[in-house]
Design a protein around this motif. Structure first.
Motif, PDB file in Angstrom:
ATOM      1  N   ASP A 178       0.686  -1.142   0.061  1.00 24.56           N
ATOM      2  CA  ASP A 178      -0.070   0.049  -0.015  1.00 24.56           C
ATOM      3  C   ASP A 178       0.667   1.107  -0.046  1.00 24.56           C
ATOM      4  OD1 ASP A 178       0.942  -0.668   2.458  1.00 24.56           O
ATOM      5  OD2 ASP A 178      -1.024  -0.749   3.554  1.00 24.56           O
ATOM      6  N   VAL A 179       2.124   1.123  -0.157  1.00 24.08           N
ATOM      7  CA  VAL A 179       2.916   2.371  -0.239  1.00 24.08           C
ATOM      8  C   VAL A 179       3.876   2.131  -1.782  1.00 24.08           C
ATOM      9  CG1 VAL A 179       3.399   2.971   2.285  1.00 24.08           C
ATOM     10  CG2 VAL A 179       4.957   1.032   1.109  1.00 24.08           C
ATOM     11  N   ASP A 180       4.095   3.205  -2.220  1.00 21.99           N
ATOM     12  CA  ASP A 180       4.661   3.098  -3.547  1.00 21.99           C
ATOM     13  C   ASP A 180       6.187   3.125  -3.575  1.00 21.99           C
ATOM     14  OD1 ASP A 180       4.788   5.613  -2.957  1.00 21.99           O
ATOM     15  OD2 ASP A 180       3.990   6.553  -4.604  1.00 21.99           O
ATOM     16  N   GLY A 181       6.626   2.946  -2.417  1.00 25.07           N
ATOM     17  CA  GLY A 181       8.103   2.952  -2.264  1.00 25.07           C
ATOM     18  C   GLY A 181       8.722   3.527  -1.059  1.00 25.07           C
ATOM     19  N   LEU A 182      10.080   3.817  -1.140  1.00 28.21           N
ATOM     20  CA  LEU A 182      10.711   4.368   0.135  1.00 28.21           C
ATOM     21  C   LEU A 182      10.778   5.855   0.136  1.00 28.21           C
ATOM     22  CD1 LEU A 182      12.615   3.554   2.539  1.00 28.21           C
ATOM     23  CD2 LEU A 182      14.398   3.620   1.080  1.00 28.21           C
ATOM     24  N   TYR A 183      10.785   6.526   1.293  1.00 27.48           N
ATOM     25  CA  TYR A 183      10.844   8.014   1.260  1.00 27.48           C
ATOM     26  C   TYR A 183      11.958   8.143   2.422  1.00 27.48           C
ATOM     27  CZ  TYR A 183       6.273   8.562  -1.397  1.00 27.48           C
ATOM     28  OH  TYR A 183       5.688   8.482  -2.423  1.00 27.48           O
ATOM     29  N   SER A 243       3.262   0.372  -5.765  1.00 27.86           N
ATOM     30  CA  SER A 243       2.036   0.415  -5.168  1.00 27.86           C
ATOM     31  C   SER A 243       1.315  -0.622  -5.796  1.00 27.86           C
ATOM     32  CB  SER A 243       1.601   1.693  -5.533  1.00 27.86           C
ATOM     33  OG  SER A 243      -0.022   1.827  -5.145  1.00 27.86           O
ATOM     34  N   GLY A 244       0.298  -1.261  -4.953  1.00 26.56           N
ATOM     35  CA  GLY A 244      -0.669  -2.158  -5.517  1.00 26.56           C
ATOM     36  C   GLY A 244      -2.038  -1.532  -5.206  1.00 26.56           C
ATOM     37  N   ARG A 245      -1.847  -0.203  -5.128  1.00 33.00           N
ATOM     38  CA  ARG A 245      -3.368   0.454  -5.148  1.00 33.00           C
ATOM     39  C   ARG A 245      -4.002   1.094  -6.368  1.00 33.00           C
ATOM     40  NH1 ARG A 245      -5.448  -0.532  -1.085  1.00 33.00           N
ATOM     41  NH2 ARG A 245      -4.592  -0.494   1.268  1.00 33.00           N
ATOM     42  N   VAL A 246      -3.186   0.490  -7.344  1.00 35.77           N
ATOM     43  CA  VAL A 246      -3.808   0.846  -8.612  1.00 35.77           C
ATOM     44  C   VAL A 246      -4.098  -0.645  -9.202  1.00 35.77           C
ATOM     45  CG1 VAL A 246      -2.291   2.776  -9.196  1.00 35.77           C
ATOM     46  CG2 VAL A 246      -1.376   0.620  -9.513  1.00 35.77           C
ATOM     47  N   ALA A 247      -4.952  -0.582 -10.287  1.00 34.04           N
ATOM     48  CA  ALA A 247      -5.589  -1.836 -11.134  1.00 34.04           C
ATOM     49  C   ALA A 247      -4.006  -1.950 -11.944  1.00 34.04           C
ATOM     50  CB  ALA A 247      -6.717  -1.588 -12.114  1.00 34.04           C
ATOM     51  N   HIS A 248      -3.890  -3.410 -12.350  1.00 37.14           N
ATOM     52  CA  HIS A 248      -2.899  -3.549 -13.408  1.00 37.14           C
ATOM     53  C   HIS A 248      -1.459  -3.035 -12.847  1.00 37.14           C
ATOM     54  CE1 HIS A 248      -5.225  -5.353 -16.437  1.00 37.14           C
ATOM     55  NE2 HIS A 248      -6.086  -4.293 -16.301  1.00 37.14           N
ATOM     56  N   PRO A 249      -1.209  -3.276 -11.631  1.00 37.14           N
ATOM     57  CA  PRO A 249       0.082  -2.875 -10.775  1.00 37.14           C
ATOM     58  C   PRO A 249       1.362  -3.320 -11.651  1.00 37.14           C
ATOM     59  CG  PRO A 249      -0.666  -4.729  -9.723  1.00 37.14           C
ATOM     60  CD  PRO A 249      -1.943  -4.353 -10.754  1.00 37.14           C
ATOM     61  N   LEU A 250       1.439  -4.328 -12.283  1.00 40.42           N
ATOM     62  CA  LEU A 250       2.759  -4.761 -13.033  1.00 40.42           C
ATOM     63  C   LEU A 250       3.081  -4.086 -14.214  1.00 40.42           C
ATOM     64  CD1 LEU A 250       2.865  -8.502 -12.575  1.00 40.42           C
ATOM     65  CD2 LEU A 250       3.841  -6.672 -10.904  1.00 40.42           C
ATOM     66  N   ALA A 251       1.641  -3.808 -15.032  1.00 38.40           N
ATOM     67  CA  ALA A 251       1.767  -2.945 -16.086  1.00 38.40           C
ATOM     68  C   ALA A 251       2.197  -1.364 -15.797  1.00 38.40           C
ATOM     69  CB  ALA A 251       0.495  -2.815 -16.933  1.00 38.40           C
ATOM     70  N   ALA A 252       1.640  -1.081 -14.493  1.00 30.71           N
ATOM     71  CA  ALA A 252       1.951   0.244 -14.042  1.00 30.71           C
ATOM     72  C   ALA A 252       3.502   0.495 -13.832  1.00 30.71           C
ATOM     73  CB  ALA A 252       1.182   0.489 -12.817  1.00 30.71           C
ATOM     74  N   ILE A 253       3.965  -0.519 -13.512  1.00 32.41           N
ATOM     75  CA  ILE A 253       5.565  -0.267 -13.255  1.00 32.41           C
ATOM     76  C   ILE A 253       6.270   0.019 -14.594  1.00 32.41           C
ATOM     77  CG2 ILE A 253       7.689  -1.465 -12.388  1.00 32.41           C
ATOM     78  CD1 ILE A 253       6.064  -2.877 -10.513  1.00 32.41           C
ATOM     79  N   VAL A 254       5.784  -0.866 -15.431  1.00 30.27           N
ATOM     80  CA  VAL A 254       6.143  -0.920 -17.068  1.00 30.27           C
ATOM     81  C   VAL A 254       6.028   0.564 -17.567  1.00 30.27           C
ATOM     82  CG1 VAL A 254       6.186  -1.854 -19.346  1.00 30.27           C
ATOM     83  CG2 VAL A 254       5.977  -3.496 -17.443  1.00 30.27           C
ATOM     84  N   ALA A 255       5.000   0.911 -17.315  1.00 27.58           N
ATOM     85  CA  ALA A 255       4.654   2.286 -17.888  1.00 27.58           C
ATOM     86  C   ALA A 255       5.128   3.467 -16.999  1.00 27.58           C
ATOM     87  CB  ALA A 255       3.044   2.376 -17.629  1.00 27.58           C
ATOM     88  N   GLY A 256       6.038   3.228 -16.214  1.00 25.07           N
ATOM     89  CA  GLY A 256       6.889   4.251 -15.413  1.00 25.07           C
ATOM     90  C   GLY A 256       6.304   4.746 -14.103  1.00 25.07           C
ATOM     91  N   ALA A 257       5.277   3.836 -13.640  1.00 22.71           N
ATOM     92  CA  ALA A 257       4.962   4.323 -12.089  1.00 22.71           C
ATOM     93  C   ALA A 257       5.994   4.551 -11.197  1.00 22.71           C
ATOM     94  CB  ALA A 257       3.828   3.363 -11.658  1.00 22.71           C
ATOM     95  N   ARG A 258       5.816   5.320 -10.136  1.00 16.10           N
ATOM     96  CA  ARG A 258       6.808   5.563  -9.171  1.00 16.10           C
ATOM     97  C   ARG A 258       6.961   4.235  -8.286  1.00 16.10           C
ATOM     98  NH1 ARG A 258       6.148  10.059  -4.676  1.00 16.10           N
ATOM     99  NH2 ARG A 258       7.075  11.371  -5.890  1.00 16.10           N
TER     100      ARG A 258
END
Ligand code: GLU
Length: 376
Positions: A178-183, A243-258
């Motif tokens: 539920d977090v998109d990474g490290l801050y 983040s898994g808080r979006v639909a298609h979370p792996l495709a989101a990484i491919v598309a450049g999600a944080r």
């Protein structure tokens, strides 16, 4: 020189860890089926592209507790274990259904800490997973919560996923959370918190950034994710928190999600070579001439020109044995052409591949990154 952020397409064997809070809607007390279906779409896409996919799924306890209406307070060990027993059945069935819709077969693997630490059990769990992957099944793994006692519990699936990833010689672990990474500071409390996209080495400063923050359902806050990153990167596996808080979370990484990448200092090529040499069942044999044997010993790729014979039926990306003219094994590797095409271009200069096959494939029959020298 800073290292590059990798792309998902760089990887061949990927473990996707899914946290409880993504899978279970604790207000409605049921699984987030739409989201899960979107993740299954992404897994199917990567699986079709000849990647081995593994899932580490939490959610048994959270789901069981919802089904049993146990409320949200702290639970005793036996209550969690009972809840896991109820939740795991539903969880396994759901994974089997969502993956099955894409023609993928799910195989449930329940492990305890001992299974990944004691050598004999480790080897056993490892070969079961290897066999499932050979069958192109998707292992769906969780901790065996119902038998794990306090002393032998993982307690959190982030570390379990990291162990599984190194055990399965995966080259990437994706932690969906539920977090998109490290801050550099807890982002909820600190609006100025800076996002860290790439961690090349887990320093004490990085460890300090990992506050204890975590959502109510998941036990894994950022600290356990850093622990997982240590296990994974030491074992030759890259890791990414997204983040898994979006639909298609792996495709989101491919598309450049944080997301935050943790890179393994081990050369991923070495880790991959271990995988090629140790885990894969060769599907065919390439017999090569003496010139090619010498070239391979000099660290070169295997070109079609050096191949004198092609045996077996293999697909692009399969492992093959490479033998010298006298039949002794020289190397193993992943072949860039299927058996039929390999036979057509054997003995030919790479420049002729296009005119022979009608498409311009790779110049090498087996690229040197996909080659492991030494026979048995
Ligand atoms: N194995 C636990 C479950 O499936 C989850 C542990 C975790 O949340 O990391 O419920």
């Amino acid at each position: 020189m800073p290292r590059q952020i990798p792309a998902l397409s760089d990887f061949r064997r990927i473990v996707v860890k899914v946290g409880s809070s993504l899978l279970v809607d604790n207000i409605a007390g049921r699984l987030n089926l739409d989201w899960l279906a979107s993740l299954a779409d992404d897994i199917a896409q990567m699986h079709r592209e000849h990647r081995d996919m593994l899932v580490v799924s939490s959610g048994a306890i959270a789901l069981g507790r919802a089904v049993l209406k146990l409320g949200s307070g702290a639970m005793k060990l036996e209550d969690s274990q009972g809840a896991a027993a109820v939740g795991q059945i539903a969880l396994a069935r759901t994974w089997s259904e969502v993956l099955g819709k894409h023609g993928m077969t799910a195989g449930q693997v329940l492990v305890t800490l001992q299974d990944t630490e004691e050598r004999r059990r480790y080897l056993n769990a490892r070969s079961t997973i290897a066999r499932l992957l050979e069958w192109r099944a998707v292992p769906v793994i969780n901790e065996n919560d119902t038998v794990a006692t306090n002393e032998i519990r993982y307690g959190d699936n982030d570390r379990l996923a990291a162990r599984v990833a190194t055990m399965a010689s995966a080259d990437l672990l994706v932690l969906l959370s539920d977090v998109d990474g490290l801050y550099d500071a807890p982002p909820a409390e600190n609006k100025e918190a800076k996002f860290i996209p790439l961690v090349e080495r887990i320093t004490p400063a990085i460890e300090r950034m990992a506050g204890a923050a975590g959502s109510q359902l998941s036990r894994g806050g950022m600290q356990t994710k850093i622990e997982a990153a240590k296990i994974a990167t030491q074992g030759g596996t890259h890791m990414v928190i997204a983040s898994g808080r979006v639909a298609h979370p792996l495709a989101a990484i491919v598309a450049g999600a944080r997301c935050t990448w943790f890179l393994t200092p081990a050369n991923p090529v070495t880790a991959r070579k271990k995988w090629i040499a140790g885990t894969l069942e060769p599907k065919g044999i390439l017999t090569i001439d003496a010139g090619a044997v010498a070239a391979l010993h000099n660290g070169k790729s295997l070109l079609p020109a050096g191949v004198i014979r092609v045996d077996g039926s293999f697909a692009r990306g399969d492992a093959v044995l490479i033998r010298g003219p006298d039949g002794t094994e020289v190397a193993r590797g992943l072949v860039a052409y299927d058996a039929e095409d390999a036979a057509k271009i054997r003995g030919c200069p790479s420049a002729e591949i296009l005119s022979i096959l009608g498409f311009g494939g790779r110049a090498a029959m087996v690229h040197r990154d996909d080659l492991v020298m030494g026979g048995s």
